[in-house]
Design an enzyme around this catalytic site. Structure first.
Site, PDB file in Angstrom:
ATOM      1  N   ASP A   1      76.680 -60.413  16.790  1.00 46.55           N
ATOM      2  CA  ASP A   1      76.633 -61.587  17.666  1.00 46.55           C
ATOM      3  C   ASP A   1      78.029 -62.124  17.969  1.00 46.55           C
ATOM      4  OD1 ASP A   1      73.907 -61.395  17.614  1.00 46.55           O
ATOM      5  OD2 ASP A   1      73.586 -63.086  16.255  1.00 46.55           O
TER       6      ASP A   1
ATOM      7  N   SER B   1      70.983 -69.258  11.123  1.00 53.65           N
ATOM      8  CA  SER B   1      70.625 -67.988  11.751  1.00 53.65           C
ATOM      9  C   SER B   1      70.895 -68.060  13.245  1.00 53.65           C
ATOM     10  CB  SER B   1      69.160 -67.662  11.477  1.00 53.65           C
ATOM     11  OG  SER B   1      68.329 -68.715  11.907  1.00 53.65           O
ATOM     12  N   CYS B   2      70.849 -66.895  13.876  1.00 47.15           N
ATOM     13  CA  CYS B   2      71.133 -66.761  15.297  1.00 47.15           C
ATOM     14  C   CYS B   2      70.347 -67.790  16.085  1.00 47.15           C
ATOM     15  CB  CYS B   2      70.755 -65.346  15.734  1.00 47.15           C
ATOM     16  SG  CYS B   2      71.064 -64.997  17.457  1.00 47.15           S
ATOM     17  N   PRO B   3      70.919 -68.477  17.047  1.00 53.96           N
ATOM     18  CA  PRO B   3      72.284 -68.289  17.563  1.00 53.96           C
ATOM     19  C   PRO B   3      73.298 -69.274  16.998  1.00 53.96           C
ATOM     20  CG  PRO B   3      71.082 -69.676  19.072  1.00 53.96           C
ATOM     21  CD  PRO B   3      70.147 -69.386  17.897  1.00 53.96           C
TER      22      PRO B   3
ATOM     23  N   ASP C   1      74.161 -64.635   7.888  1.00 51.43           N
ATOM     24  CA  ASP C   1      73.277 -63.909   8.800  1.00 51.43           C
ATOM     25  C   ASP C   1      73.926 -62.580   9.173  1.00 51.43           C
ATOM     26  OD1 ASP C   1      71.565 -63.034  10.749  1.00 51.43           O
ATOM     27  OD2 ASP C   1      72.088 -64.563  12.217  1.00 51.43           O
TER      28      ASP C   1
END
Length: 81
Positions: free
Chosen positions: A50, A17-19, A44
């Site tokens: 992103d 998941s981010c980042p 994600d």
């Protein structure tokens, strides 16, 4: 799928998941030569915006395509310099 690019390398960041998808994409693109394309496979949904945002704000890379699948988001990033 008719695409005007050849995939040089595939980066699997499924489950991250981010980042992390962006962090790992940046690291992988650094290892490519100019003109080569990195395929990024992510799960994600946030990776769509992103990676788009990262590529837009980063010199030397170009987001050539994004595809939204059932469970996997595919991103194609070309190193331009």
């Amino acid at each position: 799928m008719s695409a005007d690019y050849d995939i040089t390398e595939t980066l699997d960041v499924k489950g991250a998941s981010c980042p992390m998808p962006v962090v790992k994409t940046k690291s992988a693109i650094d290892d490519l030569a100019e003109g080569e394309v990195l395929e990024v496979l992510a799960t994600d949904s946030g990776s769509m915006s992103d990676i788009d945002g990262w590529a837009s704000g980063t010199a030397g890379v170009e987001l050539v395509d994004q595809q939204e699948g059932d469970d996997v988001y595919k991103h194609y990033v070309r190193k331009t310099e």
